[in-house]
Write a protein that holds these residues in place. Structure first.
Motif, PDB file in Angstrom:
ATOM      1  N   ILE A  63     -12.570  -0.272   0.527  1.00 32.97           N
ATOM      2  CA  ILE A  63     -12.272   0.774   1.504  1.00 32.97           C
ATOM      3  C   ILE A  63     -13.605   1.414   1.929  1.00 32.97           C
ATOM      4  N   HIS A  80      -2.878  -2.669  -2.834  1.00 38.38           N
ATOM      5  CA  HIS A  80      -3.819  -1.571  -3.090  1.00 38.38           C
ATOM      6  C   HIS A  80      -3.808  -1.255  -4.586  1.00 38.38           C
ATOM      7  N   GLU A  81      -4.939  -0.807  -5.114  1.00 37.18           N
ATOM      8  CA  GLU A  81      -5.060  -0.581  -6.547  1.00 37.18           C
ATOM      9  C   GLU A  81      -4.166   0.544  -7.055  1.00 37.18           C
ATOM     10  N   ASP A  82      -3.679   1.425  -6.176  1.00 33.25           N
ATOM     11  CA  ASP A  82      -2.829   2.544  -6.597  1.00 33.25           C
ATOM     12  C   ASP A  82      -1.351   2.328  -6.268  1.00 33.25           C
ATOM     13  N   ILE A  83      -0.920   1.084  -6.053  1.00 31.92           N
ATOM     14  CA  ILE A  83       0.455   0.871  -5.596  1.00 31.92           C
ATOM     15  C   ILE A  83       1.477   1.285  -6.652  1.00 31.92           C
ATOM     16  N   ASP A 107      -0.157   4.443   0.149  1.00 28.74           N
ATOM     17  CA  ASP A 107      -0.687   5.459   1.059  1.00 28.74           C
ATOM     18  C   ASP A 107      -0.331   5.073   2.489  1.00 28.74           C
ATOM     19  N   LEU A 117      -3.424   4.792   4.948  1.00 27.72           N
ATOM     20  CA  LEU A 117      -4.192   3.575   4.767  1.00 27.72           C
ATOM     21  C   LEU A 117      -3.405   2.355   5.230  1.00 27.72           C
ATOM     22  N   ALA A 118      -2.095   2.349   4.977  1.00 27.78           N
ATOM     23  CA  ALA A 118      -1.268   1.234   5.429  1.00 27.78           C
ATOM     24  C   ALA A 118      -1.248   1.150   6.947  1.00 27.78           C
ATOM     25  N   VAL A 124      -7.162  -4.504  -2.544  1.00 31.94           N
ATOM     26  CA  VAL A 124      -7.909  -3.457  -1.835  1.00 31.94           C
ATOM     27  C   VAL A 124      -8.273  -2.385  -2.854  1.00 31.94           C
ATOM     28  N   VAL A 125      -9.582  -2.139  -3.027  1.00 26.58           N
ATOM     29  CA  VAL A 125     -10.061  -1.181  -4.033  1.00 26.58           C
ATOM     30  C   VAL A 125     -11.041  -0.212  -3.377  1.00 26.58           C
ATOM     31  N   ARG A 126     -11.309   0.862  -4.066  1.00 25.35           N
ATOM     32  CA  ARG A 126     -12.265   1.858  -3.557  1.00 25.35           C
ATOM     33  C   ARG A 126     -13.698   1.367  -3.738  1.00 25.35           C
ATOM     34  N   ILE A 164       0.862  -1.192   0.000  1.00 24.02           N
ATOM     35  CA  ILE A 164       0.000   0.000   0.000  1.00 24.02           C
ATOM     36  C   ILE A 164       0.889   1.229   0.000  1.00 24.02           C
TER      37      ILE A 164
END
Length: 539
Positions: A105, A55-58, A11, A14-15, A82-84, A9
């Motif tokens: 999330i 996470h989807e934005d890694i 962020d 969030l992590a 992990v997605v929004r 992750i």
């Protein structure tokens, strides 16, 4: 049971939330946090991970591509995304990428149940794989195991085992080979290879019940030839700790993971090496051509029979071979006598006495320094005889043509090329020297011819320089020097250096004398012309 989790992750907030929730759960242990795909892969390579949470934005790769790469490299690790928002398209893509679950999330304890389920799946997969591996290893299913024993101490079984293993490694067409030193009290394989490796068979005793390929690799030394070596304990008293069950598990694991396992069992029967002899597909007993060694060989065979390590039938069959070492034509004990005296069959390949050939390899710990000769050829022949090298029928024509030549190990594969290059250089040097001698001879001939022509021109009063220059080839004109005396001509030429036109510091000269006509012809040779009056009177 706690499952090891790696958070992928980027962020940090969030992590941190995910790590706090997992810490409160108690069944999930966060091993580390990676900010990008490279960090995820490096952590997986160094840590035992059950679940990877991505996470989807890694980034930098799309998360689905990263999940596929993790699944390809580490199929036993569960992947959770992990997605929004959990849309149908994301769920379909996650399923295709190999993810075990998709969390939305914000994270909650209910969402973490998917991570725990993924960890449980990973543990079940690993337990099943470990159980199947242990079953296979305990049975010893896999490669070929060859035990090498000595009839008595100093017979040379360690040297034979080492060179058989090296021959199998270098000539076995990519087959994996492991050499095991099971002479637990006085093993010297580390000395023969000049190893500083501190791991030994003793380090495998505590984990003998769950040996994995990774654990084995940590205990093995990797020789530069590709041969793996498992050394004997450094302290001989540790031999008592190597029990028969532990030895059976260790050898079974090695046999399951390698194509060929060669075990040096020494000359003393212990609980551990008795297991090695019992599990071996082929047993070689090394003996020397003397009566004490042959008696010791029979005594050891009888002991194996009494201990039921090898049945009498097996002793007389092809599974046990006597290898005669240090044989010499001047010895009192010859192979024919050994065949009559020893109760086991004698190998067709006889190892000659060649300590001087072996001495550089033994003293330096570099087996590749074994001198080319009959000993090296015989060791390679023995490896072929016991099936450690490809059979003759499978060799190419080129390999068959080389069958009678000594085999080279390790770093000596380029020795022939080096010797050929040196011989070619010597031949070229001799050819150039011979050509230079030819040029010197030609220069003598040209100088002599020029001197004679110059002397002839001097005798008749012609221009000597022009005559000599015309008669001299253009190759030698650059270094032409003419010395004209009263009654001689000397011509000096530069000797060409290898290539005509390239002068050397060497000179060649030739001298020729001339005969000059200084006095007039005698009167007797002069002819009188008639006068006009005399002609008229005659008429």
């Amino acid at each position: 049971m706690a499952y090891n989790v790696l958070l992928g992750i980027a962020d940090s907030t969030l992590a941190g939330q995910a790590a706090d929730l997992m810490a409160e759960d108690g069944d999930l242990a966060v091993v580390g946090t990676a900010r990008d795909g490279g960090g995820v892969m490096s952590t997986l390579a160094s840590e035992v991970i059950d679940v990877v949470v991505l996470h989807e934005d890694i980034g930098p790769l799309p998360v689905m591509d990263l999940a596929r790469e993790v699944g390809r490299r580490y199929p036993q690790v569960s992947i959770v995304l992990v997605v929004r928002e959990r849309t149908a398209e994301i769920l379909r893509s996650a399923l295709q990428a190999g993810a075990r679950d998709v969390l939305a999330i914000p994270l909650s304890f209910e969402e973490l149940q998917g991570v725990k389920a993924a960890g449980a799946w990973t543990q079940q997969l690993r337990d099943r794989a470990r159980g199947e591996a242990a079953s296979t290893m305990s049975l010893g299913i896999g490669g070929q195991l060859v035990a090498v024993s000595g009839a008595k101490g100093g017979a040379g079984c360690s040297t034979v085992a080492l060179h058989l293993a090296l021959s199998a490694t270098t000539g076995g067409r990519g087959r994996s080979v492991c050499l095991v030193d099971f002479d637990l009290q006085s093993g010297d394989m580390g000395i023969l290879l000049d190893l500083s490796h501190r791991r030994s068979v003793f380090d495998l005793l505590d984990v003998a019940h769950e040996l994995s390929p990774r654990v084995l690799e940590d205990a093995l030394y990797v020789h530069q030839s590709g041969l793996r070596v498992l050394l004997a304990p450094e302290d001989g008293e540790q031999e008592e700790d190597v029990t028969a069950p532990a030895a059976r598990r260790i050898l079974g694991a090695l046999k399951s993971n390698f194509d060929i396992v060669i075990v040096d069992v020494g000359s003393v029967v212990t609980e551990a090496n008795a297991v090695a002899i019992d599990m071996a597909d082929r047993v070689l007993m090394v003996a020397t051509p003397d009566v004490p060694s042959l008696r010791a060989a029979n005594r050891l065979l009888e002991m194996w029979n009494r201990l039921e390590i090898r049945s009498p039938k097996a002793n007389k069959g092809s599974e046990v071979l006597i290898v005669l070492n240090r044989a010499h034509r001047d010895s009192d004990v010859q192979p024919d006598l050994v065949r009559k005296v020893v109760e086991a069959p004698l190998a067709h390949t006889i190892l000659p006495a060649g300590f001087r050939d072996l001495e550089p390899a033994v003293n330096t710990g570099v087996p590749g320094r074994l001198t080319d000769g009959s000993l090296r050829t015989s060791l390679a022949g023995l490896a072929e005889e016991v099936g450690l090298m490809p059979p003759e029928g499978n060799k190419s024509k080129k390999a068959k043509a080389r069958a009678g030549q000594p085999r080279r190990l390790l770093g000596q594969s380029g020795q022939v090329a080096v010797e050929t290059a040196g011989l070619a250089f010597l031949i070229i040097l001799l050819a150039l020297f011979a050509w230079q001698m030819v040029l010197i001879g030609l220069t003598h001939v040209v100088a002599g011819h020029g001197a004679r022509e110059g002397a002839r021109a001097l005798s008749v009063g012609e221009n000597v320089g022009e005559k000599v220059n015309d008669e001299t080839h253009s190759i030698w004109r650059g270094g032409l020097d003419i010395d004209e005396g009263d009654d001689f001509v000397r011509v000096t030429l530069q000797v060409p250096l290898i290539v005509p036109g390239l002068d050397s510091p060497f000179e060649v000269d030739a001298r020729s004398g001339a005969v000059l006509e200084d006095e007039p012809l005698p009167d007797a040779f002069e002819t009188e012309e008639p006068t006009p009056n005399e002609d008229e009177d005659d008429q």
